[in-house]
Design a protein around this motif. Structure first.
Motif, PDB file in Angstrom:
ATOM      1  N   TRP A  80      39.220  88.514  28.026  1.00 26.78           N
ATOM      2  CA  TRP A  80      39.712  87.173  28.380  1.00 26.78           C
ATOM      3  C   TRP A  80      40.705  86.670  27.347  1.00 26.78           C
ATOM      4  CZ3 TRP A  80      37.748  82.459  25.869  1.00 26.78           C
ATOM      5  CH2 TRP A  80      38.220  81.284  26.446  1.00 26.78           C
ATOM      6  N   GLN A  81      40.404  86.865  26.086  1.00 30.45           N
ATOM      7  CA  GLN A  81      41.312  86.450  25.018  1.00 30.45           C
ATOM      8  C   GLN A  81      42.650  87.166  25.145  1.00 30.45           C
ATOM      9  OE1 GLN A  81      40.223  87.694  21.060  1.00 30.45           O
ATOM     10  NE2 GLN A  81      41.475  86.136  20.072  1.00 30.45           N
ATOM     11  N   ALA A  82      42.601  88.475  25.398  1.00 32.68           N
ATOM     12  CA  ALA A  82      43.830  89.252  25.528  1.00 32.68           C
ATOM     13  C   ALA A  82      44.654  88.810  26.733  1.00 32.68           C
ATOM     14  CB  ALA A  82      43.492  90.736  25.637  1.00 32.68           C
ATOM     15  N   LEU A  83      43.986  88.553  27.849  1.00 31.56           N
ATOM     16  CA  LEU A  83      44.703  88.149  29.064  1.00 31.56           C
ATOM     17  C   LEU A  83      45.433  86.826  28.882  1.00 31.56           C
ATOM     18  CD1 LEU A  83      42.078  89.137  31.781  1.00 31.56           C
ATOM     19  CD2 LEU A  83      44.362  90.137  31.471  1.00 31.56           C
ATOM     20  N   ARG A  84      45.021  86.035  27.915  1.00 31.42           N
ATOM     21  CA  ARG A  84      45.707  84.773  27.629  1.00 31.42           C
ATOM     22  C   ARG A  84      46.818  84.951  26.600  1.00 31.42           C
ATOM     23  NH1 ARG A  84      42.366  80.835  25.357  1.00 31.42           N
ATOM     24  NH2 ARG A  84      40.874  82.424  24.717  1.00 31.42           N
ATOM     25  N   GLY A  85      47.130  86.223  26.287  1.00 31.59           N
ATOM     26  CA  GLY A  85      48.236  86.499  25.370  1.00 31.59           C
ATOM     27  C   GLY A  85      47.946  86.145  23.936  1.00 31.59           C
ATOM     28  N   GLN A  86      46.675  86.200  23.565  1.00 32.29           N
ATOM     29  CA  GLN A  86      46.254  85.746  22.239  1.00 32.29           C
ATOM     30  C   GLN A  86      45.880  86.926  21.338  1.00 32.29           C
ATOM     31  OE1 GLN A  86      42.366  83.376  20.948  1.00 32.29           O
ATOM     32  NE2 GLN A  86      43.586  82.306  22.480  1.00 32.29           N
ATOM     33  N   PRO A  87      46.471  87.016  20.153  1.00 30.19           N
ATOM     34  CA  PRO A  87      46.106  88.105  19.226  1.00 30.19           C
ATOM     35  C   PRO A  87      44.647  88.007  18.793  1.00 30.19           C
ATOM     36  CG  PRO A  87      48.154  87.032  18.543  1.00 30.19           C
ATOM     37  CD  PRO A  87      47.544  86.164  19.608  1.00 30.19           C
ATOM     38  N   LEU A  88      44.045  89.149  18.515  1.00 24.40           N
ATOM     39  CA  LEU A  88      42.637  89.200  18.121  1.00 24.40           C
ATOM     40  C   LEU A  88      42.354  88.323  16.912  1.00 24.40           C
ATOM     41  CD1 LEU A  88      39.793  90.529  18.305  1.00 24.40           C
ATOM     42  CD2 LEU A  88      40.673  92.301  16.765  1.00 24.40           C
ATOM     43  N   LEU A  89      43.217  88.375  15.910  1.00 24.64           N
ATOM     44  CA  LEU A  89      42.959  87.682  14.647  1.00 24.64           C
ATOM     45  C   LEU A  89      43.515  86.265  14.609  1.00 24.64           C
ATOM     46  CD1 LEU A  89      43.611  90.618  12.128  1.00 24.64           C
ATOM     47  CD2 LEU A  89      41.480  89.917  13.246  1.00 24.64           C
ATOM     48  N   ARG A  90      44.014  85.778  15.757  1.00 22.53           N
ATOM     49  CA  ARG A  90      44.517  84.399  15.802  1.00 22.53           C
ATOM     50  C   ARG A  90      43.922  83.680  17.008  1.00 22.53           C
ATOM     51  NH1 ARG A  90      50.730  85.552  15.801  1.00 22.53           N
ATOM     52  NH2 ARG A  90      50.791  83.380  16.544  1.00 22.53           N
ATOM     53  N   PRO A  91      42.596  83.533  17.020  1.00 23.02           N
ATOM     54  CA  PRO A  91      41.927  82.889  18.164  1.00 23.02           C
ATOM     55  C   PRO A  91      42.218  81.394  18.211  1.00 23.02           C
ATOM     56  CG  PRO A  91      40.352  83.281  16.394  1.00 23.02           C
ATOM     57  CD  PRO A  91      41.634  83.943  15.965  1.00 23.02           C
ATOM     58  N   ASP A  92      42.296  80.864  19.429  1.00 24.19           N
ATOM     59  CA  ASP A  92      42.472  79.419  19.568  1.00 24.19           C
ATOM     60  C   ASP A  92      41.105  78.742  19.623  1.00 24.19           C
ATOM     61  OD1 ASP A  92      41.461  79.927  22.078  1.00 24.19           O
ATOM     62  OD2 ASP A  92      43.310  79.452  23.150  1.00 24.19           O
ATOM     63  N   ALA A  93      41.108  77.437  19.828  1.00 21.75           N
ATOM     64  CA  ALA A  93      39.854  76.673  19.813  1.00 21.75           C
ATOM     65  C   ALA A  93      38.909  77.147  20.918  1.00 21.75           C
ATOM     66  CB  ALA A  93      40.155  75.188  19.969  1.00 21.75           C
ATOM     67  N   GLY A  94      39.463  77.436  22.094  1.00 21.77           N
ATOM     68  CA  GLY A  94      38.627  77.894  23.200  1.00 21.77           C
ATOM     69  C   GLY A  94      37.897  79.192  22.885  1.00 21.77           C
ATOM     70  N   THR A  95      38.609  80.124  22.272  1.00 22.96           N
ATOM     71  CA  THR A  95      37.999  81.407  21.903  1.00 22.96           C
ATOM     72  C   THR A  95      36.936  81.210  20.832  1.00 22.96           C
ATOM     73  OG1 THR A  95      40.033  82.601  22.435  1.00 22.96           O
ATOM     74  CG2 THR A  95      38.449  83.715  21.011  1.00 22.96           C
ATOM     75  N   LEU A  96      37.234  80.366  19.840  1.00 21.17           N
ATOM     76  CA  LEU A  96      36.275  80.114  18.763  1.00 21.17           C
ATOM     77  C   LEU A  96      34.999  79.459  19.298  1.00 21.17           C
ATOM     78  CD1 LEU A  96      38.651  78.878  15.917  1.00 21.17           C
ATOM     79  CD2 LEU A  96      37.431  81.062  16.037  1.00 21.17           C
ATOM     80  N   VAL A  97      35.145  78.557  20.238  1.00 19.59           N
ATOM     81  CA  VAL A  97      33.972  77.913  20.836  1.00 19.59           C
ATOM     82  C   VAL A  97      33.147  78.940  21.599  1.00 19.59           C
ATOM     83  CG1 VAL A  97      33.212  76.276  22.606  1.00 19.59           C
ATOM     84  CG2 VAL A  97      34.970  75.604  20.970  1.00 19.59           C
ATOM     85  N   ALA A  98      33.824  79.823  22.338  1.00 16.95           N
ATOM     86  CA  ALA A  98      33.119  80.858  23.099  1.00 16.95           C
ATOM     87  C   ALA A  98      32.376  81.811  22.168  1.00 16.95           C
ATOM     88  CB  ALA A  98      34.106  81.628  23.967  1.00 16.95           C
ATOM     89  N   VAL A  99      33.020  82.195  21.073  1.00 20.55           N
ATOM     90  CA  VAL A  99      32.373  83.088  20.099  1.00 20.55           C
ATOM     91  C   VAL A  99      31.167  82.401  19.468  1.00 20.55           C
ATOM     92  CG1 VAL A  99      32.657  84.254  17.881  1.00 20.55           C
ATOM     93  CG2 VAL A  99      34.451  84.422  19.607  1.00 20.55           C
ATOM     94  N   ALA A 100      31.344  81.138  19.097  1.00 20.23           N
ATOM     95  CA  ALA A 100      30.235  80.387  18.490  1.00 20.23           C
ATOM     96  C   ALA A 100      29.063  80.280  19.460  1.00 20.23           C
ATOM     97  CB  ALA A 100      30.716  78.999  18.075  1.00 20.23           C
ATOM     98  N   ALA A 101      29.355  80.034  20.730  1.00 18.28           N
ATOM     99  CA  ALA A 101      28.294  79.943  21.729  1.00 18.28           C
ATOM    100  C   ALA A 101      27.578  81.276  21.896  1.00 18.28           C
ATOM    101  CB  ALA A 101      28.881  79.490  23.068  1.00 18.28           C
TER     102      ALA A 101
END
Length: 308
Positions: free
Chosen positions: A262-283
């Motif tokens: 999902w992170q990749a499909l949004r064009g987001q580098p692995l080591l530069r997660p946005d707030a949405g990715t960080l919230v998902a990881v934390a959850a």
């Protein structure tokens, strides 16, 4: 070491032959990376054969070990192994052949030959997927006596199928970069071949679908390794507790694979997660920790488990 070698006598011989062949390919490709100065899509031209060689060594060895745990032989499994070995040979022959020609093996529609070779690789991978699925079904039907090992093997086989599916978006129309002769891409939002992490080459400027693909595939090793660690170092935990911990780990691993894709499909580098990715990881971390805590809270001591 002697005990280990004795156990390998019961491993699938065809898979061990594949492991030996892929080991040779890995060595040859490693030498190629060092001595061949050609670069293709931003990486040493022999790096792809090297990565595929390593991947098939791990895949073949792990699968051979898993099949040795089955209580009886299966004709369906034997046929599936033949298919898997044939696919491995086809895939790597095409990859090496294209390296020798100075061509990319994936997403290459630049000539009729390149198109046919990529199509053949795609068909072969579909066969591998279904052969792998057949093995997973047989493992579930036969029921490996060791419940901890059975859980690890079942989840490993299932999650590796998820990892294979994570590669599908690479060849979908949405990944068409609009460049003549190229029909897909690993990266999302940026061209393939840009800045990437060492060795793996995962994009550091955009999304990369290889990450979820890689993580999912290697559940085949990760879950059995966790089972071995639990059996060796968590001896105070009864079998049921170890099984439940593996189920928690398997569920979390599957969610992580989906999250990375999902992170990749949004064009987001692995080591530069946005707030949405960080919230998902934390959850995910919180849910995994909570589930693990609940499992441990309900554990039984080995002596009580034996008495029961």
């Amino acid at each position: 070491m002697i005990t280990f070698l004795r156990r390998t006598r019961h491993w699938n011989r065809l898979l061990l032959v594949l492991v030996a062949a892929m080991t040779v390919l890995t060595v040859v490709a490693a030498v190629g990376v060092l001595v061949d100065t050609r670069v293709l899509t931003g990486a040493p031209i022999w790096l792809k054969p090297f990565k595929f060689g390593v991947s098939f060594v791990l895949y073949g060895a792990t699968l051979a070990w898993m099949l040795s745990l089955l209580p009886r032989r299966s004709r369906a499994v034997e046929v599936a192994v033949i298919v898997i070995v044939a696919v491995a040979v086809i895939e790597n022959a095409v990859i090496v052949g294209q390296v020798l020609r100075g061509q990319t093996s994936h997403f290459n529609d630049s000539t009729p030959l390149n198109t046919a070779l990529f199509a053949a690789m795609g068909a072969a991978i579909m066969l591998l997927f279904f052969a792998h699925l057949v093995i997973g079904i047989v493992v579930l039907i036969q029921r490996i006596p060791d419940r901890v090992a059975a859980t690890a093997v079942g989840w490993g086989l299932g999650l590796s199928l998820l990892g294979m599916l994570a590669a599908v978006p690479m060849a979908l129309p949405m990944q068409d970069p609009g460049i003549e002769g190229i029909s897909g891409a690993h990266s999302v939002g940026v061209p393939d071949g840009g800045p990437g992490l060492p060795v793996v080459g995962w994009s550091t400027t955009g999304g990369d679908l290889r990450i979820g693909h890689f993580v999912g595939l290697h559940a085949l090793q990760a879950l059995p390794i966790l089972a071995i660690l639990l059996s060796r170092f968590a001896t105070r935990l009864d079998e049921r507790t170890r099984v439940r911990l593996l189920v928690v780990a398997g569920g979390a691993y599957g969610v992580l694979t989906v999250l990375l894709t999902w992170q990749a499909l949004r064009g987001q580098p692995l080591l530069r997660p946005d707030a949405g990715t960080l919230v998902a990881v934390a959850a995910l971390v919180a849910a995994t920790a909570t589930a693990s805590g609940l499992v441990l809270a309900r554990r039984r001591r080995p002596d009580l488990a034996l008495a029961a």
